[in-house]
Design an enzyme around this catalytic site. Structure first.
Site, PDB file in Angstrom:
ATOM      1  CG  ASP A   1      -0.293  -0.203   2.524  1.00  0.00           C
ATOM      2  OD1 ASP A   1       0.725  -0.921   2.586  1.00  0.00           O
ATOM      3  OD2 ASP A   1      -0.784   0.343   3.536  1.00  0.00           O
TER       4      ASP A   1
ATOM      5  CD  GLU B   1       3.350  -1.042   7.525  1.00  0.00           C
ATOM      6  OE1 GLU B   1       3.593  -0.975   8.747  1.00  0.00           O
ATOM      7  OE2 GLU B   1       3.420  -0.045   6.758  1.00  0.00           O
TER       8      GLU B   1
END
Length: 449
Positions: free
Chosen positions: A114, A180
């Site tokens: 991400d 994350e």
């Protein structure tokens, strides 16, 4: 069309010899004699591909729990390698297992996918122009933390391991993880959801490894630390309710903005005066304040969000209590009311490197980067949800220098900065380090003593 790795990669698997070398004054470990030749060959063969993957992901970043394109690209490539990836784990997670041709250990390797709500300010031909909605606002999206690099590196490692799987002992789980950086406030995500969705249900690794590019290290350096490495992180929300009035007559209402300012100031004493930072460091930081809409109207309420970082569970719980106490009582002194949610969701635990595993794999890092370029990290106040995996299995997480040679890493734009700039030589170092760690572990390399 993907270029095949040289057949020679699968023909040069051998264990390294070791001799004792210290990481710190109290830790004796074994040192690998040299980098594995198959690691060098794979890195040279895959260099252009890893750079291309990283640039593609960099140009098309996606926020946490929104990594649809990234996950699709990852799964597509794994299928081209002949693997059977599982998709949709924790929304957009992708997991595949490489079956070695010989019996051996089970391990897992993780990359996060991400990006962040940051508008890129780096002049690159592949700079991100992406935007998205975040907390009700249109924001730029950027791989300002280097997860594009992590994903590209793990794809490269997948290629290398598949090419040599006939002679590979054991099994390797590849974990491409979403979110994350933290799921949106009303969603679950990240490592904790990967585990909740059964990541280790049918495949429980005996060790797990992860890496992170890091601006405070120069390209060519690797950083690691036994035991606690990165802080536990928790998020809080404080809503202060006053009573709206005209700005010309503050006495006719209750000003939540003044109350919020007082709460912020008083909260600074939690760490400076109430927490024993001689034991371990701690941080309480406010990250956003939102209240009011017009210059001459005192609003009804103010909302503040922020983060708490700790390394000790007792200190962590005490700070939760102290912050809630400060918010409620300082607000009450202003005639306002505080709703303090501390924490407002499950936070990340301390990222903990298993001491025995770290000692065992330190020679692998030194074999790639050289003794002088493997440094012992200080405690890092940043956090990582890799910590959830490390609570389940012995794990090691290490840093890969990201700042270009000739640039002072101490003052270079940090991870999460809109000016964060990755030196692409770190992709080669990261791939070689993780591949060396993987092969050394699978082939049974051990620390001395």
């Amino acid at each position: 069309m993907k270029r095949p790795l040289s057949v020679a990669l699968s023909c040069v698997l051998s264990c390294s010899a070791f001799a004792a070398l210290p990481l710190a004054a109290t830790a004796q470990t074994a040192a690998a004699s040299a980098e594995r030749p198959e690691v060098k060959a794979a890195a040279a063969q895959l260099k252009a591909d890893v750079i291309a993957w990283r640039r593609d992901f960099h140009q098309h970043p996606e926020l946490s729990n929104r990594e649809e394109r990234t996950a699709a690209k990852v799964a597509e490539h794994l299928r081209k390698l002949g693997l059977k990836p599982r998709t949709g784990i924790a929304r957009h997670g992708v997991v595949a297992i490489i079956e070695g041709g010989k019996p051996g250990p089970k391990i897992a390797l993780r990359a996060d996918m991400d990006a962040l709500p940051v508008t890129e300010q780096v002049d690159l031909p592949f700079a991100s122009k992406a935007t998205a909605n975040f907390r009700g606002e249109t924001v730029g999206v950027m791989h300002a933390c280097g997860h594009d690099a992590h994903t590209g590196i793990l794809l490269g490692i997948a290629d290398a391991l598949v090419a040599m799987k006939k002679d590979l002992p054991g099994q390797v789980m590849l974990v491409f993880q979403p979110a994350e950086e933290g799921a949106p406030a009303d969603e679950e995500g990240g490592a904790s959801l990967m585990l909740k969705d059964g990541l280790f249900k049918d495949f429980k690794p005996e060790a797990m490894f992860g890496l992170h590019v890091f601006s405070t290290l120069s390209a060519g350096q690797l950083g690691v630390r036994q035991g606690p490495l990165m802080a536990a992180s928790d998020r809080f929300t404080i809503k202060i309710k006053g009573r709206q009035t005209h700005g010309s007559a503050p006495w006719a209402g209750v000003d939540p903005i003044v109350a919020a300012a007082d709460v912020i100031g008083s909260a600074q004493t939690i760490v400076s005066r109430r927490t024993n930072i001689a034991k371990l460091p701690a941080v309480v930081s406010f990250g956003a304040i939102k209240g009011g809409i017009r210059y001459n109207i005192i609003p009804d309420d103010v909302e503040m969000i922020g983060t708490i970082r700790t390394f000790d569970e007792g200190m962590r719980q005490a700070i939760f209590k102290d912050l809630k106490n400060v918010a409620e009582h300082v607000s009450a002194a202003h005639g306002a009311q505080a709703e303090a949610t501390v924490p407002d969701q499950d936070g990340n635990p301390v990222t903990y490197n298993d001491p025995a595993l770290t000692a065992r794999m330190l020679p692998s890092l030194k074999a790639v980067a050289g003794d002088a370029n493997v440094v012992e990290m200080p405690l890092v106040m940043g956090a990582e949800d890799f910590s959830y995996y490390a609570k389940e299995v012995p794990a090691m997480f290490f840093f890969v220098g990201a700042t270009a040679p000739g640039v002072d890493a101490a003052t270079a734009p940090s991870n999460h900065s809109p000016k964060f700039k990755l030196d692409e030589s770190s992709l080669d170092v990261g791939l070689r380090a993780m591949l060396q760690v993987t092969l050394d572990y699978l082939h049974g390399a051990k620390a001395a003593g």
